[in-house]
Each structure stands twice: as structure tokens, then as C-alpha cells.
Design an enzyme around this catalytic site. Sequence first.
Site, PDB file in Angstrom:
ATOM      1  N   TYR A   1       0.821  -1.212   0.000  1.00 44.16           N
ATOM      2  CA  TYR A   1       0.000   0.000   0.000  1.00 44.16           C
ATOM      3  C   TYR A   1       0.854   1.260   0.000  1.00 44.16           C
ATOM      4  O   TYR A   1       1.959   1.273   0.523  1.00 44.16           O
ATOM      5  CB  TYR A   1      -0.909   0.017   1.238  1.00 44.16           C
TER       6      TYR A   1
ATOM      7  N   SER B   1     -13.231  -5.293   1.000  1.00 42.79           N
ATOM      8  CA  SER B   1     -14.194  -4.804  -0.012  1.00 42.79           C
ATOM      9  C   SER B   1     -15.637  -5.078   0.368  1.00 42.79           C
ATOM     10  O   SER B   1     -16.435  -5.520  -0.468  1.00 42.79           O
ATOM     11  CB  SER B   1     -13.905  -5.391  -1.394  1.00 42.79           C
TER      12      SER B   1
END
Length: 351
Positions: free
Chosen positions: A54, A239
Amino acid sequence: MLEYRRLGRTDLKVSSIMLGTMTWGQQNTEAEGHAQLDLALDAGINFIDTAELYSIPPMAETQGSTERIIGQWFKSRKNRDKVILASKVVGRSDSTYFRASGEGTKLDRANITEAVENSLQRLQTDYIDLYQLHWPDRAVPLFGNSAGTRARGGGDGTEVPVAETLGVLEDLVKAGKIRHIGLSNETAWGAHKFLLEAERGHGPRIVSVQNAYNLINRTYEVGLAEFAERDDVGLLAYSPLAQGFLTGKYRQGARPEGARMTLFNRGQRYEKPGTAEAIEDYAALAKELGLSLVQLSLAWVTSRPFVTANIIGATSIAQLKENLATVDVAITPEIEEKVNAIFQLRGSPAP
């Protein structure tokens, strides 16, 4: 209300909502990341998820930026002991910017050891509570693809054996650099193989699997969900809002300014045939119930018996507050029946 659930067979009790961090370093500044962390901690969240990959979308220029932001927060707040920290090592990849060698990555001793040391330095901590394999070393369908396009180890003689990977992780546990291990973007066969090798004495036992799970992708329920009940390996659901598609902001092809799809055009996983129709059905149900689509979507994921933690992410404090408030939304048997009626018709169009 917020619950605290046992992480695998460990002695750790983690919040049922986990704070995702992948936007920090691109969409979010360090100050915004720190503000989200402060708010989450004040709300009772004790579980934070990050990764060496990330921020997202992945690129050499921003790789590791999210871990650095979290590390600066630990340094300024002096509260490392209040957080259960999870990070990840990348799996098999042709990307050359993760390692000092300039070569692609795989889940062997050299790669995992370098990854852990770099993450610890960026995070400004001596240990990581949960260290996860971001995706497998072998070739499997990943990130909505129907073929193993991201993991290229399988079938070509270079796949790192699971027992070898576990042996490296065991040494890192013994050294005190990581406490527990988990998998991510994994299959039922993979979870079983890791458990089997641990039972054979080849390394530590996995405590979790982090996979995509939401109203338009319930594939985890087939094959993997049973591990939570029988082997105490729960889901860390990522998600849960389908990269924003289950907020409703992309309905009828809308592309709001500043939204992830507008900025990066990376939501094809949730634009497959049948997804738009399923989202409309769930949006209509939410309206019928007097809920927002966000409330229905997040509360549904958090309520599943095989979910250890629901990973929520936000790019604004307002979004984060809305997401956190969903812990007060109850999924009744009547709501569950209505959701399952839509699922029976629409299935999982965005696996």
C-alpha cells in the site's frame, strides 16, 4: 454495538470492525490518515490492516507509504500497545520494486525476511501481531480474474512449497517479529494445505483468511466459510462495499469527482454482467427497510457467523463515521430472508 471476537485460536480479542488503510499515501494525506486512526481508536476499534504493497493503486513511488503513515502515528501517539496490527507480504509477482535485488517476488526466506524487516522499520514497531500472505505463491485466480494472472508459481517448477514458507514464518515468530500468521486472497485448498502442514509440524497455524466478501460476491461461503466453525480460521472481509459500488455512488454509470473509479478506473471486478442489476435490487431493499445501501451492505458482512472482522475503509471522516455507525444496524431474520431472496436470483456476479 461493536463486538470483540477471538482471532483464530489466539488470546487476542479483535474488534468486529477493522480499519483498512490502503488509500493513505495517495488519496489521503498523512494528517488525514492520522485523523481516521484517532477516530477509529476512540470508537473502540483496536484492529488495523495494512500491507507493504500500500497505498493503492500499487506503484513504486508510493509503495510502503501507508505503513510509514501508521508508523508516524505510533511515534506521535505512543499507543502501539492499544492496537492489534496486521500487515502483509506480497505474493508471487513480476514487480521488481519491492526488493533490493530488483527481482520479482516470491514467498521464500529471502523475500519474506526482507519484507518483514522493511515493514517493521516503516511501522516503527518491534512486532506485527498478524502477518498475512497477500496472495499465494502458486497460480490461482486472483482479484476477480478467471485465471492466475498475478501469481505465476504454479506448474513451472518454481512454486515455493507451503512447508518452506511456513518454516520462514515460524522463525520470525520465534524471533518475536511477528505473533500470528494469516492468508489473503486464498482458496479452500490453500487454507487446508496451510493447516495440514502446520499439523505436520512445519510451522505456525493460520488464524485468519482475508478475502473479498460482500453482497455481490459471496463466493467465500462455498468452501471457505466452514473453516471458521471447524478450524477456528475466520474471515477478515475486505471490499465489503465492493470498492464503493455498494454505496450506490456509481449507479447508472455515475462517476463522482474524486471517487476511486473516477480517479483510477480500477473497478472492473464490480462491473461484470449482472452486477448493476444486483446493486439495484439491494438498493431497493435498503430503501424498503429504511436503511442506506451502505448500512445494509456493511451490517450484513459484520453479522456473518464466519466473519472475524469487517475491514472498512474511507477517504473522509464523514464516510468513516457512517461506516462505524453500522454496528448498530441489526440484521434480523426477516432482513436475512429478503437478502437471500435477491441472492437466489442474482448470485455472486462479481467474484
